[in-house]
Design an enzyme around this catalytic site. Structure first.
Site, mmCIF file in Angstrom:
data_model
loop_
_atom_site.group_PDB
_atom_site.id
_atom_site.type_symbol
_atom_site.label_atom_id
_atom_site.label_comp_id
_atom_site.label_asym_id
_atom_site.label_seq_id
_atom_site.Cartn_x
_atom_site.Cartn_y
_atom_site.Cartn_z
ATOM 1 N N PRO A 157 0.839 -1.197 0.000
ATOM 2 C CA PRO A 157 0.000 0.000 0.000
ATOM 3 C C PRO A 157 0.875 1.248 0.000
ATOM 4 C CG PRO A 157 0.042 -0.997 2.200
ATOM 5 C CD PRO A 157 0.827 -1.908 1.292
ATOM 6 N N GLU A 229 -2.319 1.879 -13.747
ATOM 7 C CA GLU A 229 -3.443 2.828 -13.672
ATOM 8 C C GLU A 229 -2.870 4.135 -13.150
ATOM 9 O OE1 GLU A 229 -7.128 -0.196 -13.406
ATOM 10 O OE2 GLU A 229 -6.925 1.231 -11.781
ATOM 11 N N CYS A 263 -8.294 10.268 -9.185
ATOM 12 C CA CYS A 263 -7.675 10.092 -10.502
ATOM 13 C C CYS A 263 -8.609 10.606 -11.584
ATOM 14 C CB CYS A 263 -7.318 8.635 -10.739
ATOM 15 S SG CYS A 263 -8.701 7.524 -10.530
HETATM 16 P P1 NAD Z 1 3.025 7.435 -6.483
HETATM 17 O O1 NAD Z 1 3.410 7.080 -7.868
HETATM 18 O O2 NAD Z 1 3.802 8.460 -5.762
HETATM 19 O O3 NAD Z 1 3.044 6.122 -5.548
HETATM 20 C C1 NAD Z 1 2.276 4.992 -5.862
HETATM 21 C C2 NAD Z 1 2.907 3.786 -5.188
HETATM 22 O O4 NAD Z 1 4.165 3.499 -5.791
HETATM 23 C C3 NAD Z 1 3.184 3.951 -3.708
HETATM 24 O O5 NAD Z 1 2.826 2.774 -3.036
HETATM 25 C C4 NAD Z 1 4.696 4.186 -3.667
HETATM 26 O O6 NAD Z 1 5.293 3.820 -2.449
HETATM 27 C C5 NAD Z 1 5.154 3.289 -4.783
HETATM 28 N N1 NAD Z 1 6.464 3.586 -5.363
HETATM 29 C C6 NAD Z 1 7.082 4.798 -5.437
HETATM 30 N N2 NAD Z 1 8.270 4.666 -6.083
HETATM 31 C C7 NAD Z 1 8.392 3.361 -6.431
HETATM 32 C C8 NAD Z 1 9.393 2.600 -7.123
HETATM 33 N N3 NAD Z 1 10.495 3.181 -7.601
HETATM 34 N N4 NAD Z 1 9.174 1.286 -7.317
HETATM 35 C C9 NAD Z 1 8.053 0.696 -6.868
HETATM 36 N N5 NAD Z 1 7.092 1.355 -6.178
HETATM 37 C C10 NAD Z 1 7.244 2.682 -5.973
HETATM 38 O O7 NAD Z 1 1.485 7.854 -6.574
HETATM 39 P P2 NAD Z 1 0.509 8.324 -5.394
HETATM 40 O O8 NAD Z 1 0.853 9.698 -4.962
HETATM 41 O O9 NAD Z 1 0.409 7.276 -4.354
HETATM 42 O O10 NAD Z 1 -0.880 8.335 -6.147
HETATM 43 C C11 NAD Z 1 -1.375 9.439 -6.844
HETATM 44 C C12 NAD Z 1 -1.408 9.146 -8.324
HETATM 45 O O11 NAD Z 1 -2.156 7.953 -8.559
HETATM 46 C C13 NAD Z 1 -2.108 10.223 -9.123
HETATM 47 O O12 NAD Z 1 -1.380 10.493 -10.281
HETATM 48 C C14 NAD Z 1 -3.452 9.582 -9.488
HETATM 49 O O13 NAD Z 1 -4.034 10.089 -10.653
HETATM 50 C C15 NAD Z 1 -3.055 8.151 -9.631
HETATM 51 N N6 NAD Z 1 -4.220 7.281 -9.478
HETATM 52 C C16 NAD Z 1 -4.694 6.660 -10.595
HETATM 53 C C17 NAD Z 1 -5.822 5.858 -10.507
HETATM 54 C C18 NAD Z 1 -6.384 5.180 -11.720
HETATM 55 O O14 NAD Z 1 -7.247 4.339 -11.556
HETATM 56 N N7 NAD Z 1 -5.938 5.478 -12.935
HETATM 57 C C19 NAD Z 1 -6.439 5.674 -9.271
HETATM 58 C C20 NAD Z 1 -5.916 6.318 -8.147
HETATM 59 C C21 NAD Z 1 -4.797 7.114 -8.271
#
Ligand code: NAD
Length: 462
Positions: A157, A229, A263
């Site tokens: 998560p 996503e 999103c």
């Molecule tokens: P984020 O990319 O910062 O983080 C997402 C996840 O990736 C986190 O669990 C984080 O710890 C992990 N992570 C970060 N760096 C990583 C790496 N190098 N390797 C593997 N895992 C890594 O995004 P966020 O701030 O959590 O979420 C917001 C974004 O999510 C927004 O852009 C939003 O639009 C998008 N979103 C999209 C949908 C959809 O259905 N399309 C739904 C919800 C959110």
């Protein structure tokens, strides 16, 4: 030992410090999931379904405390936390109802002793790396159908919704899913990155484009299923025959619900010049009724910005829009918030007279901020809606269904809306075009996506 500090974004206070995973524990847990998965896949489907039904009952039983936990760690207004949990129940019901038919073995040909069948077999061990903004939705869109179809799930998560992630795992374990089959890791990006080093059979990611690109690179040479996503810059066009007040009220909610951190938030609005001024006035009036306050208060509509670094993104978009001549009609800066300046707060912000050169109209804002642009008609609106690297959702407001469908057919987006917005249905596939991602969740396709179709060619000896 690694630890992860969990802070309340509404007041900046430390909620707890959790023991966190590292590369070694990630490897151990993923290996255990690999060992446990075949027995889970061999468990009768009825029993796997019974586990998810008990999980659903656990969510219902604990709903209030789960809502409070989510609100404390994300700053989401508590009413919206309850809405998310109640919405989750419908998604679980959909998966339970559609499971059998979606993955039933299909006979596609039978003649002269030759039979051809398609069997849906589980992928194996899937990694789910997830976002914080709707942690129950985005987590369970993967976890529930993946488990139902016989996969083991190693779930990372978001570091901004980890307590919620742990609650999901706790309730699944209480419901009978073996702990090795449903693993919840604790940590930030480095733990997600360590998970990608493991020999998993699929990676299901929800998050930003930048992280999605890193993930695609990390798993690129593994030839495993990858679903991404990602973000959006979702446009809506309001035609001159729409009711400006009704459209404004609907779209203000679509732009600002969950403090704009959805999103599929409405992120760009194009309004026909004939009703532009009436629409903008009604939009600003609506936004002024949105109450900013303690996320735990029942009447709060605008909560905290979950991630502090997003405040700088919003500041930059506002400065760029002002510098390029946009007209600021509401908000426009950080807010003190209800805790005397502590926490992450932003004023609901509305700009008119924007144009496509502004960051506000190009890059995801993920906050309570919106730009409204006047357009001369349908052709310009469609051109502007498609002027983006994203393609998650798009909408048109008009009483004329034929016109809406004609316009929306020309728009590159995974989901399109007529007279509605910011809406997700478990019955429909959720997917993006362009930088909004690849693959999908939800719908019957979102069940099948956790399986591999195996082709059987069966010839009877006689
Ligand atoms: P984020 O990319 O910062 O983080 C997402 C996840 O990736 C986190 O669990 C984080 O710890 C992990 N992570 C970060 N760096 C990583 C790496 N190098 N390797 C593997 N895992 C890594 O995004 P966020 O701030 O959590 O979420 C917001 C974004 O999510 C927004 O852009 C939003 O639009 C998008 N979103 C999209 C949908 C959809 O259905 N399309 C739904 C919800 C959110």
């Amino acid at each position: 030992m690694n630890t992860l500090a969990i802070r309340n974004p509404a007041n900046g206070q430390l909620i707890t410090t959790l023991p966190a995973d590292d590369a070694t524990s990630v490897a151990t847990k993923t290996t255990a999931a690999r060992v446990a998965q075949p027995a889970w896949a061999a468990t009768p489907m009825a029993e796997r379904k019974a586990c998810i039904e008990r999980f659903r009952s656990g969510v219902v039983r604990d709903l209030e405390s789960l809502a409070v936990t989510m609100t404390r760690e994300t700053g989401k207004p508590v009413k919206m936390s309850r809405n998310e949990l109640n919405g989750l129940l419908g998604r679980i019901d959909f998966f339970l109802k559609e499971l059998e038919l979606s993955v039933a073995t299909e006979t596609v040909f039978e003649d002269g002793g030759m039979r051809e069948q398609i069997q849906h077999t589980p992928l194996g061990v899937v990694a789910n790396i997830s976002a914080w903004n709707y942690p129950w939705f985005v987590g369970c869109n993967v976890i529930v159908p993946a488990l139902l179809t016989g996969n083991a799930v190693v779930y990372k998560p978001s570091e901004y919704a980890t307590m919620t992630g742990q609650e999901i795992a706790r309730l699944l374990h209480e419901a009978g899913v073996p702990p090795e089959v449903m693993v919840c890791l604790v940590g930030a990006g480095a733990v997600g990155s360590a998970l990608l080093e493991q020999p998993v059979d699929g990676v299901f990611f929800t998050g930003s484009v930048a992280t999605g690109q890193r993930i695609a690179q990390a798993v690129g040479n593994k030839f495993i299923k990858l679903q991404l996503e990602l973000g959006g810059k979702d446009p809506t066009y309001v035609c001159e025959d729409a009711d400006p007040k009704a459209a404004a009220e609907s779209l203000a909610d679509g732009a600002m619900y969950n403090t704009g951190q959805s999103c599929c938030s409405v992120e760009r609005i194009y309004v026909h010049e004939k009703i532009h001024d009436a629409f903008v006035a009604a939009f600003v009036d609506t936004v002024k009724t949105f109450r900013t306050g303690d996320p735990m208060a029942e009447d709060t509509y605008i909560g905290a910005i979950t991630r502090a670094p997003q405040l700088a993104v919003l500041d930059a978009q506002v400065a760029d829009a002002v510098a390029k001549g946009a007209q600021l009609l509401a908000g426009g800066k950080r807010a003190a918030g209800p805790f005397g300046g502590a926490g992450n707060w932003y004023e609901p912000t509305v700009f008119a007279n924007v144009n496509p050169s502004m960051e506000l109209m190009r890059e995801e804002s993920f906050g309570p901020i919106i730009g409204i642009q006047k357009v001369s008609g349908d052709a310009e609106a469609v051109k502007l809606m498609n002027d983006t690297r994203y393609g998650l959702t798009a909408g048109v407001y008009t009483p004329d269904q034929e016109r809406a469908q004609r316009l929306l057919a020309q728009v590159n987006a995974g989901s399109v809306y007529w007279n509605c917005c910011d809406r997700v249905s478990p019955r429909l596939p959720w997917s993006g075009h362009g930088d909004s991602g690849v693959g999908l969740t939800l719908s019957t396709y979102g069940i099948q996506t956790f399986t591999r179709p195996k082709a059987w060619h069966l010839k009877s000896a006689g």
